[in-house]
Design an enzyme around this catalytic site. Structure first.
Site, PDB file in Angstrom:
ATOM      1  N   CYS A  98      -3.904   1.518  -8.458  1.00  0.00           N
ATOM      2  CA  CYS A  98      -2.464   1.345  -8.207  1.00  0.00           C
ATOM      3  C   CYS A  98      -1.627   2.138  -9.205  1.00  0.00           C
ATOM      4  O   CYS A  98      -0.768   2.926  -8.827  1.00  0.00           O
ATOM      5  CB  CYS A  98      -2.119  -0.146  -8.285  1.00  0.00           C
ATOM      6  SG  CYS A  98      -0.357  -0.471  -8.343  1.00  0.00           S
TER       7      CYS A  98
ATOM      8  N   CYS B 185      -0.426   3.427  -5.717  1.00  0.00           N
ATOM      9  CA  CYS B 185       0.947   2.979  -5.415  1.00  0.00           C
ATOM     10  C   CYS B 185       2.017   3.648  -6.276  1.00  0.00           C
ATOM     11  O   CYS B 185       3.037   4.114  -5.742  1.00  0.00           O
ATOM     12  CB  CYS B 185       1.057   1.477  -5.619  1.00  0.00           C
ATOM     13  SG  CYS B 185      -0.320   0.535  -4.960  1.00  0.00           S
TER      14      CYS B 185
ATOM     15  N   LYS C  17       2.271   7.552  -5.991  1.00  0.00           N
ATOM     16  CA  LYS C  17       2.595   7.790  -4.575  1.00  0.00           C
ATOM     17  C   LYS C  17       4.069   7.476  -4.291  1.00  0.00           C
ATOM     18  O   LYS C  17       4.788   8.261  -3.691  1.00  0.00           O
ATOM     19  CB  LYS C  17       1.675   6.919  -3.711  1.00  0.00           C
ATOM     20  CG  LYS C  17       1.892   6.948  -2.216  1.00  0.00           C
ATOM     21  CD  LYS C  17       2.906   5.964  -1.696  1.00  0.00           C
ATOM     22  CE  LYS C  17       2.735   4.537  -2.044  1.00  0.00           C
ATOM     23  NZ  LYS C  17       1.654   3.830  -1.429  1.00  0.00           N
TER      24      LYS C  17
ATOM     25  N   TYR D   2      -3.452   4.952   5.667  1.00  0.00           N
ATOM     26  CA  TYR D   2      -2.382   4.855   4.677  1.00  0.00           C
ATOM     27  C   TYR D   2      -2.302   6.085   3.767  1.00  0.00           C
ATOM     28  O   TYR D   2      -1.286   6.738   3.677  1.00  0.00           O
ATOM     29  CB  TYR D   2      -2.759   3.726   3.721  1.00  0.00           C
ATOM     30  CG  TYR D   2      -2.072   2.423   3.808  1.00  0.00           C
ATOM     31  CD1 TYR D   2      -0.885   2.193   3.118  1.00  0.00           C
ATOM     32  CD2 TYR D   2      -2.639   1.373   4.512  1.00  0.00           C
ATOM     33  CE1 TYR D   2      -0.307   0.945   3.132  1.00  0.00           C
ATOM     34  CE2 TYR D   2      -2.054   0.116   4.530  1.00  0.00           C
ATOM     35  CZ  TYR D   2      -0.886  -0.096   3.832  1.00  0.00           C
ATOM     36  OH  TYR D   2      -0.320  -1.323   3.838  1.00  0.00           O
TER      37      TYR D   2
ATOM     38  N   GLU E  91       0.627   8.861   3.946  1.00  0.00           N
ATOM     39  CA  GLU E  91       1.604   8.831   2.848  1.00  0.00           C
ATOM     40  C   GLU E  91       1.598  10.163   2.091  1.00  0.00           C
ATOM     41  O   GLU E  91       2.665  10.714   1.777  1.00  0.00           O
ATOM     42  CB  GLU E  91       1.305   7.669   1.899  1.00  0.00           C
ATOM     43  CG  GLU E  91       1.602   6.320   2.519  1.00  0.00           C
ATOM     44  CD  GLU E  91       1.315   5.144   1.603  1.00  0.00           C
ATOM     45  OE1 GLU E  91       1.911   4.089   1.817  1.00  0.00           O
ATOM     46  OE2 GLU E  91       0.501   5.275   0.670  1.00  0.00           O
TER      47      GLU E  91
ATOM     48  N   HIS F  70      26.088  -7.242   6.844  1.00  0.00           N
ATOM     49  CA  HIS F  70      26.613  -6.070   7.537  1.00  0.00           C
ATOM     50  C   HIS F  70      27.193  -5.073   6.550  1.00  0.00           C
ATOM     51  O   HIS F  70      27.835  -5.489   5.596  1.00  0.00           O
ATOM     52  CB  HIS F  70      27.703  -6.534   8.513  1.00  0.00           C
ATOM     53  CG  HIS F  70      28.118  -5.481   9.480  1.00  0.00           C
ATOM     54  ND1 HIS F  70      27.243  -4.952  10.403  1.00  0.00           N
ATOM     55  CD2 HIS F  70      29.306  -4.864   9.663  1.00  0.00           C
ATOM     56  CE1 HIS F  70      27.890  -4.047  11.120  1.00  0.00           C
ATOM     57  NE2 HIS F  70      29.136  -3.971  10.689  1.00  0.00           N
TER      58      HIS F  70
ATOM     59  N   GLU G  19      19.842  -6.342   8.942  1.00  0.00           N
ATOM     60  CA  GLU G  19      20.538  -7.270   9.840  1.00  0.00           C
ATOM     61  C   GLU G  19      20.067  -7.107  11.290  1.00  0.00           C
ATOM     62  O   GLU G  19      20.196  -8.026  12.097  1.00  0.00           O
ATOM     63  CB  GLU G  19      22.056  -7.093   9.767  1.00  0.00           C
ATOM     64  CG  GLU G  19      22.561  -5.833  10.438  1.00  0.00           C
ATOM     65  CD  GLU G  19      24.082  -5.731  10.481  1.00  0.00           C
ATOM     66  OE1 GLU G  19      24.748  -6.739  10.760  1.00  0.00           O
ATOM     67  OE2 GLU G  19      24.587  -4.613  10.225  1.00  0.00           O
TER      68      GLU G  19
END
Ligand code: NAP
Length: 503
Positions: A89, A94, A97, A209, A213, A478, A483
Site C-alpha cells: 500500500c 495505494c 498510485k 485494478y 489504474e 446540493h 446527491e
C-alpha cells in the site's frame, strides 16, 4: 502480506542465525542448526510482514502490553526495485498510485481551467519531478512507520523470515538475486512508481485494478498507453460498471486490445520492445512496439520461503495463500494470517488493518470481535473513478433471483463538467436493492468524480442495513454528485430513460 503468530500458552521464539549459517540457508541448506553465536529472543507476538495489516496488528498488541516483534523484508523486484517498511500500500500500491492519479487529474483540471477564465500557457508534465515528489512522500511514510514501531517498543527486524517449527522462526539471508527471463523485458507495478524517467509508450498487460489504474494515470500524463485484456475488465466487479470504466478510458485516449494475450517480447536494436500477441478469437498473431511493457497480471504471496510446512501451516497450493477460518486462525491454532496472504480475503489495505487490530485485541483478551468482510467499500482510481460497496447486479441476481432484485439507476452530469464542456456519458450510478419493501440496499455503484469520498459515506448506511426507502428520505447536498444517489428514482425494470435533467 502479514502473518501473525503467537506462542501457545507461552512465547514465540525468534532466532537470528549467525551470518555464515544465514548465507548457507539462502543457498538452500535451510534448517541447518543455528550456531552457538546466534541471538535468540522470545516474543508474545511475532508478526511476519510489515504491511498494513501486520503493522496495525503489531502496534495494537504492543499498546495492549505485549512483547512484539515485526519481521519485514522486501524481495527486490526482478528489475531490482526495493522499498522500505509499510508494505504494498505505502510503497508500490495505494499511496503512489493515488498521487500519480492525482497528477493525471490535475492535467484535466488545467484543461478545464481555461473554460473558467484562466489564461494558461501550454503546460508540460515532467515525470522526474512527479516521481521524486511521490517517492519522497513514500519515504517519509516509511520513516513514520519506523518511528511508530520504536515509540511502541516493537522490535523491527529487516530480514527474511522462515519457520523452523511451530514455535520458532529464524532469519534467512537477504539474497536479492537477479531473476532473468520472464520479466527481462518488462516491469511490474512494483517498478512503475519508482521509475526516475517516463516509461514512454507503454503496453499494460492485464485488466484488473492495477492494470486499469496504471493505464489511466499514464494516459492522463499524456503517454501513449495500450491495455491488453485477455478476457474481461475488472473481473469480480459489476460488469456494466466495468464497461463504463473502460469506455471512459478509451474516450480519454487509452487504447484497448481485447481478447489478446502476449506470446513474445523481444528487444529491438533501437532499444524498443517488440511485443507479439495472439488474438484469442481469431488465433492470429499481431505485433507492436513499445518503450515499456507493464505486467499487471496479478500477484502471488511469497509464502514459499516461509517454510510453512515446518510449522504445519496449510496453504492452497494453487494460490499459495494461507488457509484461515473466521478468526484468521491457520491450521495451527496459535498461528494466524491476515491481509493479502490469507485465502479468500479482499486484497485491500483497510480490511487488513481492521483484521490486524481485531486480531491483536482478541489475542490480548480485550474483545472477541471478528472481522466482517461483508459490505467492504472500495474504489478503483481510474480516470473516472468507480466506487462500490456490496453486491454487483450479477451477484444480487445470482443470490436472490432476477424477480426479487430492483435496480435504480441514473446517468448524471457533474456540475463541474458543464462549464468545462466535458463529456459525462459514463457518469452513472446504480443502486441494487431487494424488490420487497422496504427494499434493502444490496449494493451501490458510483462512477464519477471523487467516487471514494462519495462511496465511503453511503457505505455506513449500507453496513447498517439501509433500505431504498430510507435513502430516498435522505436529503441531498446540493449541488454535488453524491446527491444523485439520494435522487435515484428510475428503476431498470421501468424501462424509463435514466438520464438526469435539471437540478
Ligand atoms: P488480479 O485482480 O489478480 O487481476 C489479474 C489480471 O491480469 C486479470 O485481468 C487477468 O485476466 C490478467 N491476466 C493474468 N494472466 C494473464 C496473462 N497471461 N495474459 C493476459 N492477462 C492476464 O490482479 P491485480 O490487478 O494485481 O489486483 C490484485 C488485487 O489488488 C485485487 O484483488 C485488488 O483488490 C487489489 N487492489 C486494490 C486497489 C484499490 O483498492 N484501489 C488497487 C489495486 C489493487 P483474466 O481476468 O482473464 O484472468
Amino acid at each position: 502480506m502479514a502473518a501473525a503468530l503467537r506462542g501457545a500458552g507461552g512465547r514465540f521464539r525468534w532466532r537470528t542465525w549467525a551470518a555464515a549459517a544465514a548465507a548457507a540457508a539462502a543457498g538452500g541448506v535451510r534448517g541447518a542448526a543455528p550456531s552457538a553465536a546466534t541471538g535468540r529472543q522470545d516474543y508474545d507476538l511475532l508478526v511476519i510482514g510489515g504491511g498494513s495489516g501486520g503493522l496495525a496488528c503489531a502496534k495494537e498488541a504492543a499498546q495492549l502490553g505485549k512483547k512484539v516483534a515485526v519481521v519485514d523484508y522486501v524481495e527486490p523486484s526482478p528489475r531490482g526495485t526495493r522499498w522500505g517498511l509499510g508494505g504494498t500500500c505505502v510503497n508500490v500500491g495505494c499511496i503512489p498510485k493515488k498521487l500519480m492519479h492525482q497528477a493525471a487529474l490535475l492535467g484535466g483540471m488545467i484543461r478545464d481551467a481555461t473554460h473558467y477564465g484562466w489564461a494558461i500557457q501550454p503546460v508540460l508534465h515532467d515525470w522526474g519531478t512527479m516521481a521524486e515528489a511521490v517517492q519522497n512522500h513514500v519515504k517519509s511514510l516509511n520513516w513514520g512507520h519506523r518511528v511508530q514501531l520504536q515509540d511502541r517498543k516493537v522490535k523491527y527486524f529487516n530480514v527474511k523470515a522462515s519457520f523452523v517449527n511451530e514455535h520458532t522462526v529464524c532469519s534467512v539471508a537477504k539474497d536479492g538475486k537477479e531473476i532473468e527471463g520472464a520479466l527481462e523485458y518488462g516491469i511490474t507495478s512494483d517498478d512503475i512508481f519508482w521509475l526516475k524517467e517516463s516509461p514512454g509508450k507503454t503496453l499494460v498487460v492485464g485488466a484488473s485494478y492495477v492494470a486499469l489504474e496504471c493505464a489511466g494515470f499514464l494516459t492522463g500524463l499524456g503517454l501513449d498507453t495500450t491495455v491488453m485484456i485477455r478476457s474481461i475488465p475488472l473481473r469480480g466487479f459489476d460488469q456494466q460498471m466495468s464497461s463504463l470504466v473502460t469506455e471512459y478510458m478509451a474516450s480519454q485516449g487509452t487504447r484497448f486490445l481485447r481478447g489478446c494475450t502476449p506470446s513474445r517480447v523481444r528487444r529491438l536494436p533501437d532499444g524498443q520492445l517488440q511485443v507479439t500477441w495472439e488474438d484469442l478469437t481469431s488465433g492470429k498473431e499481431d505485433v507492436g512496439t513499445f518503450n515499456t511493457v507493464l505486467w499487471a497480471i496479478g500477484r502471488i504471496p511469497e509464502t514459499r520461503s516461509l517454510n510453512l510446512e515446518k510449522a504445519g501451516v496449510n496453504i492452497n497450493p494453487n494460490s499459495q495463500k494461507i488457509l484461515v477460518d473466521a478468526q484468521e486462525t491457520t491450521s495451527v491454532p496459535h498461528i494466524y494470517a491476515i491481509g493479502d496472504v490469507a485465502e479468500g480475503r479482499p486484497e485491500l489495505t483497510p480490511t487488513a488493518i481492521m483484521a490486524g487490530k481485531l486480531l491483536a485485541r482478541r489475542l490480548c483478551g480485550q474483545s472477541s470481535d471478528v472481522m466482517d468482510y461483508d459490505n467492504v467499500p472500495t474504489t478503483v482510481f481510474t480516470p473516472l473513478e468507480y466506487g462500490c460497496v456490496g453486491l454487483s447486479e450479477e451477484e444480487a441476481v445470482a443470490r436472490h433471483g432476477e424477480e426479487h432484485v430492483e435496480v435504480y439507476h441514473a446517468y448524471y452530469k457533474p456540475l463541474e463538467f458543464t462549464v468545462a464542456q466535458r463529456d459525462a456519458s459514463q457518469c452513472y450510478i446504480k443502486m441494487v436493492c431487494l424488490r420487497k419493501p422496504p427494499q434493502l440496499v444490496l449494493g451501490l455503484h458510483f462512477l464519477g468524480p471523487n467516487a471514494g469520498e462519495v462511496t465511503q459515506g453511503f457505505a455506513l448506511g449500507i453496513k447498517c442495513g439501509a433500505s431504498y426507502v430510507q435513502l430516498m428520505q435522505t436529503v441531498g447536498i446540493h449541488p454535488t454528485c453524491a446527491e444523485e444517489v439520494a435522487k435515484l428514482r428510475i428503476s431498470k425494470r421501468s424501462g424509463l430513460d435514466p438520464t438526469v435533467t435539471g437540478c
